[in-house]
Scaffold this motif. Structure first.
Motif, PDB file in Angstrom:
ATOM      1  N   VAL A  18     -14.026  19.075 -32.904  1.00  0.00           N
ATOM      2  CA  VAL A  18     -13.139  18.160 -32.680  1.00  0.00           C
ATOM      3  C   VAL A  18     -12.770  18.638 -31.048  1.00  0.00           C
ATOM      4  N   SER A  19     -13.007  17.272 -30.569  1.00  0.00           N
ATOM      5  CA  SER A  19     -12.476  17.608 -29.110  1.00  0.00           C
ATOM      6  C   SER A  19     -10.978  17.102 -28.795  1.00  0.00           C
ATOM      7  N   LYS A  20     -10.674  16.063 -29.628  1.00  0.00           N
ATOM      8  CA  LYS A  20      -9.296  15.321 -29.392  1.00  0.00           C
ATOM      9  C   LYS A  20      -8.683  15.052 -30.724  1.00  0.00           C
ATOM     10  N   ILE A  21      -7.613  15.244 -30.829  1.00  0.00           N
ATOM     11  CA  ILE A  21      -6.741  14.831 -32.081  1.00  0.00           C
ATOM     12  C   ILE A  21      -5.461  13.998 -31.504  1.00  0.00           C
ATOM     13  N   TRP A  22      -5.265  12.735 -31.762  1.00  0.00           N
ATOM     14  CA  TRP A  22      -4.041  12.322 -31.457  1.00  0.00           C
ATOM     15  C   TRP A  22      -3.576  11.294 -32.808  1.00  0.00           C
ATOM     16  N   GLU A  23      -2.165  11.179 -32.677  1.00  0.00           N
ATOM     17  CA  GLU A  23      -1.547  10.511 -33.547  1.00  0.00           C
ATOM     18  C   GLU A  23      -1.411   8.947 -33.084  1.00  0.00           C
ATOM     19  N   GLU A  24      -1.743   7.828 -34.052  1.00  0.00           N
ATOM     20  CA  GLU A  24      -1.250   6.789 -33.626  1.00  0.00           C
ATOM     21  C   GLU A  24      -0.369   6.249 -34.653  1.00  0.00           C
ATOM     22  N   LYS A  25       0.594   5.412 -34.308  1.00  0.00           N
ATOM     23  CA  LYS A  25       1.531   4.811 -35.299  1.00  0.00           C
ATOM     24  C   LYS A  25       1.076   3.258 -35.706  1.00  0.00           C
ATOM     25  N   VAL A  26       0.718   3.247 -36.750  1.00  0.00           N
ATOM     26  CA  VAL A  26       0.288   1.935 -37.282  1.00  0.00           C
ATOM     27  C   VAL A  26       1.365   1.296 -38.528  1.00  0.00           C
ATOM     28  N   ASP A  27       2.029   0.329 -38.016  1.00  0.00           N
ATOM     29  CA  ASP A  27       2.900  -0.229 -39.017  1.00  0.00           C
ATOM     30  C   ASP A  27       3.963   0.986 -39.016  1.00  0.00           C
ATOM     31  N   ASP A  28       4.283   1.392 -40.327  1.00  0.00           N
ATOM     32  CA  ASP A  28       5.385   2.309 -40.613  1.00  0.00           C
ATOM     33  C   ASP A  28       4.608   3.839 -40.807  1.00  0.00           C
ATOM     34  N   SER A  29       3.303   3.646 -40.714  1.00  0.00           N
ATOM     35  CA  SER A  29       2.786   5.117 -41.049  1.00  0.00           C
ATOM     36  C   SER A  29       2.006   5.651 -39.762  1.00  0.00           C
ATOM     37  N   VAL A  30       1.870   6.874 -39.568  1.00  0.00           N
ATOM     38  CA  VAL A  30       1.229   7.561 -38.433  1.00  0.00           C
ATOM     39  C   VAL A  30      -0.214   8.127 -39.171  1.00  0.00           C
ATOM     40  N   ILE A  31      -0.874   7.454 -38.228  1.00  0.00           N
ATOM     41  CA  ILE A  31      -2.728   7.984 -38.846  1.00  0.00           C
ATOM     42  C   ILE A  31      -2.876   9.054 -37.576  1.00  0.00           C
ATOM     43  N   VAL A  32      -3.750   9.822 -38.042  1.00  0.00           N
ATOM     44  CA  VAL A  32      -4.173  10.914 -37.179  1.00  0.00           C
ATOM     45  C   VAL A  32      -5.737  10.623 -36.782  1.00  0.00           C
ATOM     46  N   ASN A  33      -6.024  10.520 -35.548  1.00  0.00           N
ATOM     47  CA  ASN A  33      -7.356  10.302 -35.205  1.00  0.00           C
ATOM     48  C   ASN A  33      -7.912  11.381 -34.510  1.00  0.00           C
ATOM     49  N   ASP A  40     -22.828  20.760 -27.833  1.00  0.00           N
ATOM     50  CA  ASP A  40     -23.578  20.661 -26.402  1.00  0.00           C
ATOM     51  C   ASP A  40     -23.378  19.474 -25.576  1.00  0.00           C
ATOM     52  N   VAL A  41     -22.740  19.810 -24.554  1.00  0.00           N
ATOM     53  CA  VAL A  41     -22.311  18.858 -23.722  1.00  0.00           C
ATOM     54  C   VAL A  41     -23.226  17.683 -23.097  1.00  0.00           C
ATOM     55  N   GLU A  42     -24.519  18.284 -22.556  1.00  0.00           N
ATOM     56  CA  GLU A  42     -25.503  17.564 -22.412  1.00  0.00           C
ATOM     57  C   GLU A  42     -26.028  16.424 -23.260  1.00  0.00           C
ATOM     58  N   CYS A  43     -26.190  17.027 -24.608  1.00  0.00           N
ATOM     59  CA  CYS A  43     -26.279  16.314 -25.925  1.00  0.00           C
ATOM     60  C   CYS A  43     -25.579  15.070 -25.990  1.00  0.00           C
ATOM     61  N   GLN A  44     -24.087  15.428 -26.028  1.00  0.00           N
ATOM     62  CA  GLN A  44     -23.146  14.527 -26.039  1.00  0.00           C
ATOM     63  C   GLN A  44     -23.079  13.490 -25.153  1.00  0.00           C
ATOM     64  N   LYS A  45     -23.515  13.657 -24.013  1.00  0.00           N
ATOM     65  CA  LYS A  45     -23.282  12.907 -22.955  1.00  0.00           C
ATOM     66  C   LYS A  45     -24.692  11.829 -23.137  1.00  0.00           C
ATOM     67  N   LYS A  46     -25.847  12.061 -23.698  1.00  0.00           N
ATOM     68  CA  LYS A  46     -27.033  11.362 -24.229  1.00  0.00           C
ATOM     69  C   LYS A  46     -26.559  10.421 -25.264  1.00  0.00           C
ATOM     70  N   VAL A  47     -25.608  11.122 -26.350  1.00  0.00           N
ATOM     71  CA  VAL A  47     -25.182  10.387 -27.492  1.00  0.00           C
ATOM     72  C   VAL A  47     -24.328   9.007 -26.981  1.00  0.00           C
ATOM     73  N   ASN A  48     -23.392   9.463 -25.900  1.00  0.00           N
ATOM     74  CA  ASN A  48     -22.470   8.360 -25.543  1.00  0.00           C
ATOM     75  C   ASN A  48     -23.276   7.247 -24.672  1.00  0.00           C
ATOM     76  N   ILE A  49     -24.580   7.505 -24.062  1.00  0.00           N
ATOM     77  CA  ILE A  49     -25.425   6.514 -23.669  1.00  0.00           C
ATOM     78  C   ILE A  49     -25.965   5.438 -24.680  1.00  0.00           C
ATOM     79  N   MET A  50     -26.439   6.486 -25.845  1.00  0.00           N
ATOM     80  CA  MET A  50     -27.099   5.777 -26.839  1.00  0.00           C
ATOM     81  C   MET A  50     -26.038   4.743 -27.337  1.00  0.00           C
ATOM     82  N   ASN A  51     -24.992   5.367 -27.854  1.00  0.00           N
ATOM     83  CA  ASN A  51     -23.683   4.623 -28.344  1.00  0.00           C
ATOM     84  C   ASN A  51     -23.647   3.284 -27.288  1.00  0.00           C
ATOM     85  N   LYS A  52     -23.481   3.615 -26.116  1.00  0.00           N
ATOM     86  CA  LYS A  52     -23.377   2.261 -25.234  1.00  0.00           C
ATOM     87  C   LYS A  52     -24.384   1.366 -25.383  1.00  0.00           C
TER      88      LYS A  52
END
Ligand SMILES: [Zn+2]
Length: 86
Positions: A18-33, A40-52
């Motif tokens: 988990v790199s980031k956890i944040w709460e988001e308010k949707v209607d009346d409930s709060v969802i945790v993202n 592996d930072v280098e691997c994640q960079k490649k995954v980001n490129i793949m996703n794009k």
């Protein structure tokens, strides 16, 4: 505490962290993202490129199929007007 569903990295198969956890308010409930990344930072960079790339591909497919729908309509109209001219 709720267990965060983990899914392995699509590239190397390592369990992601988990790199980031944040709460988001949707209607009346709060969802945790949570954002999961490959440890592996280098691997994640490649995954980001793949996703794009795949989202670009998706956009291209979408615009192509929209164009096809337009073409189909035009062909249908052309056939109709041909029929009417008889
Ligand atoms: Zn990875």
């Amino acid at each position: 505490m709720k267990k965060i569903p983990n899914s392995p990295c699509i590239r190397c198969g390592t369990e992601r962290v988990v790199s980031k956890i944040w709460e988001e308010k949707v209607d009346d409930s709060v969802i945790v993202n949570t954002e999961l990344v490959c440890p592996d930072v280098e691997c994640q960079k490649k995954v980001n490129i793949m996703n794009k790339k795949s989202s670009d591909k998706y956009a291209a497919i979408k615009s192509r199929s929209e164009q096809r729908a337009v073409d189909r309509k035009a062909a249908l109209n052309a056939r109709k007007s041909k029929k009417n001219s008889h």
